[in-house]
Scaffold this active site. Structure first.
Site, mmCIF file in Angstrom:
data_model
loop_
_atom_site.group_PDB
_atom_site.id
_atom_site.type_symbol
_atom_site.label_atom_id
_atom_site.label_comp_id
_atom_site.label_asym_id
_atom_site.label_seq_id
_atom_site.Cartn_x
_atom_site.Cartn_y
_atom_site.Cartn_z
ATOM 1 N N ASP A 40 68.025 27.743 19.659
ATOM 2 C CA ASP A 40 68.132 28.092 21.079
ATOM 3 C C ASP A 40 69.539 27.789 21.566
ATOM 4 O OD1 ASP A 40 66.042 28.670 23.560
ATOM 5 O OD2 ASP A 40 67.880 27.639 24.162
ATOM 6 N N ASN A 72 65.732 38.600 25.152
ATOM 7 C CA ASN A 72 66.600 39.784 25.259
ATOM 8 C C ASN A 72 66.467 40.679 24.035
ATOM 9 O OD1 ASN A 72 69.098 39.249 23.325
ATOM 10 N ND2 ASN A 72 68.482 37.292 24.225
ATOM 11 N N PHE A 73 66.728 41.961 24.273
ATOM 12 C CA PHE A 73 66.545 42.959 23.222
ATOM 13 C C PHE A 73 67.634 42.887 22.164
ATOM 14 C CE2 PHE A 73 63.663 44.653 26.362
ATOM 15 C CZ PHE A 73 62.590 44.990 25.562
ATOM 16 N N GLU A 74 68.827 42.522 22.579
ATOM 17 C CA GLU A 74 69.935 42.356 21.639
ATOM 18 C C GLU A 74 69.503 41.485 20.446
ATOM 19 O OE1 GLU A 74 73.009 43.604 22.478
ATOM 20 O OE2 GLU A 74 74.029 42.868 20.695
ATOM 21 N N CYS A 133 58.272 48.853 11.746
ATOM 22 C CA CYS A 133 59.170 47.818 12.269
ATOM 23 C C CYS A 133 59.408 48.111 13.752
ATOM 24 C CB CYS A 133 60.466 47.761 11.473
ATOM 25 S SG CYS A 133 61.706 48.993 11.906
ATOM 26 N N CYS A 137 62.482 37.271 33.175
ATOM 27 C CA CYS A 137 61.786 36.096 33.698
ATOM 28 C C CYS A 137 62.559 35.485 34.857
ATOM 29 C CB CYS A 137 61.593 35.068 32.594
ATOM 30 S SG CYS A 137 60.536 35.685 31.283
ATOM 31 N N CYS A 184 63.986 50.608 8.705
ATOM 32 C CA CYS A 184 63.172 50.308 7.530
ATOM 33 C C CYS A 184 63.092 51.465 6.534
ATOM 34 C CB CYS A 184 61.790 49.794 7.930
ATOM 35 S SG CYS A 184 60.716 50.999 8.690
HETATM 36 ZN ZN LIG Z 1 61.164 51.000 10.927
#
Ligand SMILES: [Zn+2]
Length: 323
Positions: free
Chosen positions: A42, A113-115, A153, A169, A230
């Protein structure tokens, strides 16, 4: 699960990426379940407004502004002293992902976060490590397991991160109860995989709204034969093209993360005391200057509160920390 399953847990190693509401639940549940090694990654420190939902922290941690990984490890060692707990005060990046995630049998998503999620997906698919996607905001949450070589994935289902600003959040709030519910589904899948029952993990994409009671669980979409990750094995997040100083979670703060360059916090505290109020412990230094609050970590990272402008944060960093 049986004795054999329990023994497998004791031999297992799990990386928890992000130790907020989801991650503190993951860590506590896995420590109590007897998972042998927990690595807690973290980048942030404990704040008062975290205590509403982040289970392992208390007022003392917020008062001391302890890094979350350190505070979590302290609490977990009191829960189960027979397992190995490795706190890592770090932002997971393309540079350090291989080191921080090495040897993990499974990765739990506790990020905000998506990053970072797409980075975890790239790493997990490349290294064939299962990971459990989970997210919660407001009263709503989502869970999906990713078992490389078996299930879809993240990019099979969501080829790209969502565009534009997303509720977070910090901006939308989050009800603590949805985080435990999502965390619980993630940890259940983790325990199934680690105890040797990966075949029994529900291949489902589940969304829940605890406020309305709406629960939707659909069969996980099939693997996309054109998936860049993938199927074609392209890993742009892992290869680093996307990383820059980041605006943190919409809460009027920017994280500065340049090259890893350790900082001598004691020396820096002495220097900065001339310019503003400084408080330091062995893990981090807090510096108040004008209307800004900078928290500088020993690895050279800083979180600048009081702005959402990367340029402003970058210039404060250059001015007071250097680089
Ligand atoms: Zn995939």
């Amino acid at each position: 699960m049986g004795v054999a399953g329990q023994q497998r847990l004791a031999q297992a190693s799990v990386a928890i990426v992000g130790c907020g509401a989801l991650g503190t639940y993951h860590a506590a549940a896995l420590a109590r379940a007897g998972v042998g090694r927990l690595r807690i990654i973290d980048r942030d420190y404990v704040e008062w407004n975290n205590l509403q939902r982040q289970w392992l922290y208390d007022e003392t941690d917020a008062e001391e502004a302890l890094p979350k990984a350190v505070a979590a490890a302290r609490a977990l060692r009191r829960v189960n002293s027979s397992i190995i707990i490795e706190p890592e005060v770090a932002d997971l990046t393309p540079r350090n992902a291989a080191d921080l995630l090495e040897d993990a049998d499974l990765i739990l998503d506790g990020t905000d976060n998506f990053e970072t999620r797409y980075l975890v997906n790239d790493y997990a698919v490349q290294q064939r490590v299962p990971w459990i996607y989970g997210a919660a905001v407001g009263s709503y949450g989502i869970v999906m397991p990713v078992l490389p070589g078996d299930t879809a994935c993240l990019r099979c289902v969501y080829p790209d991160p969502p565009a534009g600003t997303q509720p977070t959040c910090e901006t939308a709030g989050v009800l603590a109860t949805i985080t435990t519910l999502i965390g619980s589904l993630q940890v259940t899948a983790a325990l199934q995989i680690l105890s040797g029952h990966a075949d029994q993990v529900p291949r489902r994409l589940t969304t829940i709204d605890v406020w309305t009671g709406a629960l939707r669980s659909i069969a996980q979409p099939a693997r996309d034969s054109d998936c860049p990750c993938c199927a074609k094995r392209q890993f742009p997040w892992l290869e680093g093209g996307h990383r820059a100083p980041i605006s943190l979670c919409g809460r009027n703060a920017v994280q500065i993360h340049l090259q890893d360059r350790p900082v001598d916090l004691t020396a820096l505290a002495a220097t900065l005391a001339e310019f503003g109020s400084v408080r330091a412990n062995e893990f981090a230094l807090r510096f108040l200057i004008d209307s800004y609050e900078m928290t500088i970590f020993a690895d050279g990272r800083a979180i600048v509160k009081g702005t959402t402008e990367p340029g402003v944060a970058r210039s404060l960093y250059a001015k007071y920390v250097g680089g």
